[in-house]
Design a protein around this motif. Structure first.
Motif, PDB file in Angstrom:
ATOM      1  N   GLU A 197      -4.121  -8.692   2.251  1.00 47.59           N
ATOM      2  CA  GLU A 197      -4.260  -9.019   0.827  1.00 47.59           C
ATOM      3  C   GLU A 197      -5.733  -9.314   0.563  1.00 47.59           C
ATOM      4  O   GLU A 197      -6.314 -10.193   1.197  1.00 47.59           O
ATOM      5  CB  GLU A 197      -3.418 -10.233   0.432  1.00 47.59           C
ATOM      6  N   TYR A 256      -2.803  -5.146  -0.385  1.00 45.67           N
ATOM      7  CA  TYR A 256      -2.373  -5.726  -1.656  1.00 45.67           C
ATOM      8  C   TYR A 256      -3.596  -6.134  -2.471  1.00 45.67           C
ATOM      9  O   TYR A 256      -4.502  -6.792  -1.955  1.00 45.67           O
ATOM     10  CB  TYR A 256      -1.526  -6.983  -1.431  1.00 45.67           C
ATOM     11  N   GLU A 266      -0.630  -1.655  -2.910  1.00 49.14           N
ATOM     12  CA  GLU A 266       0.102  -2.190  -4.055  1.00 49.14           C
ATOM     13  C   GLU A 266      -0.851  -3.003  -4.924  1.00 49.14           C
ATOM     14  O   GLU A 266      -1.608  -3.828  -4.409  1.00 49.14           O
ATOM     15  CB  GLU A 266       1.275  -3.062  -3.605  1.00 49.14           C
TER      16      GLU A 266
END
Length: 210
Positions: free
Chosen positions: A43, A112, A149
């Motif tokens: 992330e 992410y 994502e």
């Protein structure tokens, strides 16, 4: 909102063995650090760690790394990691500009981008984490067919990111202009704030083609 400077943030995080500063010395060694061969999900921009910690709790067979440049925010994430006693999550204080110096090729399986700065001015577009400049960096650290994502509250950023991904020959697996909370599942502090204001959450799931 600018976070108030916390002078003890860095010393506190340096006492947490799950937090790394810089990370360049760990290039190619992340599986060794985690002690297993599980996939590693990254992330970029973890903030206070709500998303990172919750998804790590729910997916114990995946290793997670949260990258953040803001120590004032990330000290909160560091505390959550420690309190949760999770073994499959690490924190990294660094800048996304340095990704290729931190990770070896094919070390990362998923990326992410949660509520990244949209950089609305045209002269700043290259700073966007979804821009081609960063996509090229990601391509050098991910496995083949890795997934990215993205969530944002900013429609312009969402539409621009779609175009960046398509121009980069990525496959758009899913796009949503009003992602439900149920489908979102793991919610960051920013997402909670925007949902409380009844703002739509934009979402993209895309796949790299190496």
């Amino acid at each position: 909102m600018r976070l108030r400077f916390k002078e003890n943030a860095i010393p506190e995080m340096k006492e947490n063995p799950q937090i790394f500063f810089g990370g360049k010395e760990n290039k190619g060694k992340w599986k060794e650090i985690f002690g297993n061969d599980n996939d590693i999900y990254l992330e970029i921009g973890s903030g206070r760690g709500d998303f990172l910690v919750e998804i790590a709790k729910d997916k114990p067979n995946i290793n997670f790394i949260g990258l953040e440049v803001n120590t004032n925010a990330f000290v909160v994430c560091s505390r959550k990691m420690k309190e949760s006693e999770l073994t499959n999550v690490r924190g990294l204080i660094s800048d996304a500009e340095n990704l290729e110096e931190i990770f070896e090729g094919e070390e990362i399986s998923r990326i992410y981008l949660n509520f990244s700065t949209p950089w609305p001015k045209r002269r700043h577009h290259k700073r966007r984490l979804s821009h081609e400049r960063f996509l090229n960096r990601y391509k050098n650290i991910i496995k083949d067919k890795a997934i990215l994502e993205l969530k944002t509250d900013n429609r312009d950023f969402y539409e621009a990111s779609l175009k960046y991904f398509e121009d980069f020959s990525m496959d758009i697996i899913e796009k949503n202009e009003n992602l439900s909370e149920e489908k979102s599942k793991y919610i960051s502090e920013y997402e909670r704030k925007f949902r409380n204001k009844k703002m739509p959450i934009y979402y993209i799931k895309a796949r790299f083609n190496k």
